[in-house]
Design a protein around this motif. Structure first.
Motif, PDB file in Angstrom:
ATOM      1  N   ARG A 189      -6.240  -1.147   4.389  1.00 44.76           N
ATOM      2  CA  ARG A 189      -6.814  -1.179   3.041  1.00 44.76           C
ATOM      3  C   ARG A 189      -5.877  -0.508   2.036  1.00 44.76           C
ATOM      4  N   GLY A 190      -5.291   0.619   2.415  1.00 48.21           N
ATOM      5  CA  GLY A 190      -4.368   1.315   1.520  1.00 48.21           C
ATOM      6  C   GLY A 190      -3.139   0.485   1.219  1.00 48.21           C
ATOM      7  N   GLU A 243      -4.086  -2.206  -1.252  1.00 51.35           N
ATOM      8  CA  GLU A 243      -4.202  -1.661  -2.608  1.00 51.35           C
ATOM      9  C   GLU A 243      -2.830  -1.427  -3.220  1.00 51.35           C
ATOM     10  N   THR A 244      -1.927  -0.844  -2.452  1.00 53.10           N
ATOM     11  CA  THR A 244      -0.579  -0.571  -2.954  1.00 53.10           C
ATOM     12  C   THR A 244       0.147  -1.867  -3.303  1.00 53.10           C
ATOM     13  N   ALA A 301      -1.299  -4.593  -4.153  1.00 51.99           N
ATOM     14  CA  ALA A 301      -2.137  -5.332  -5.100  1.00 51.99           C
ATOM     15  C   ALA A 301      -2.467  -6.734  -4.588  1.00 51.99           C
ATOM     16  N   ASP A 352      -5.164  -8.966  -1.502  1.00 54.93           N
ATOM     17  CA  ASP A 352      -6.350  -8.934  -0.673  1.00 54.93           C
ATOM     18  C   ASP A 352      -6.003  -8.470   0.742  1.00 54.93           C
ATOM     19  N   ALA A 353      -6.917  -7.733   1.369  1.00 51.58           N
ATOM     20  CA  ALA A 353      -6.687  -7.223   2.722  1.00 51.58           C
ATOM     21  C   ALA A 353      -6.426  -8.358   3.713  1.00 51.58           C
TER      22      ALA A 353
END
Length: 143
Positions: free
Chosen positions: A55-56, A59-60, A62, A64-65
């Motif tokens: 997940r991190g 996010e980094t 930018a 989708d997982a």
């Protein structure tokens, strides 16, 4: 004698856009020379800073997982990253770059000739200033 006009935010944003485009193009070609997509190369670069949960990393980067899962599957297959259970929460899987992944990341950076040549034209003091400015703009958090 009149003072030279100051650069406004729009001009800075335009130059930054041009600069990042040149950097991204250089990075994409260097990653391709290692048989990686730009996204795979970016994932390695992020993981080079240290292990990250899926997940991190999403996010980094930018994205989708679910996209990260595919990227990591391909990197893992090549032996560039590995998955490890988190010591603090067994439900979380951490992503860790391998020694081969570090070697590939170094090779990508070494092949970014346009970026390296541009930065090498700066003297040590200018590089220090650029680093400090970029850190202030993009890394530092307001207090």
């Amino acid at each position: 004698m009149a003072e030279a006009p100051h650069v406004d935010t729009a001009q800075l944003m335009e130059l930054l856009s041009f600069s990042l485009g040149a950097y991204y193009g250089d990075f994409t070609l260097a990653a391709a020379s290692e048989n990686l997509t730009a996204s795979q190369g970016k994932a390695l670069t992020v993981l080079r800073r240290g292990p990250s949960a899926m997940r991190g990393l999403a996010e980094t980067m930018a994205c989708d997982a679910s996209n990260v899962t595919g990227i990591i599957d391909r990197l893992e297959k090549r032996g560039l990253v590995r998955r490890e259970a988190s010591a603090s929460d067994r439900r979380v899987t951490n992503l860790v770059i391998t020694a081969e992944g570090e070697r590939v990341t170094d090779a990508i950076r070494a092949k970014m000739h346009t970026t390296r040549d541009g930065l090498n034209r700066l003297g040590a003091e200018d590089r220090d200033h650029l680093y400090a400015l970029l850190e202030r703009v993009f890394v530092s958090r307001p207090e």
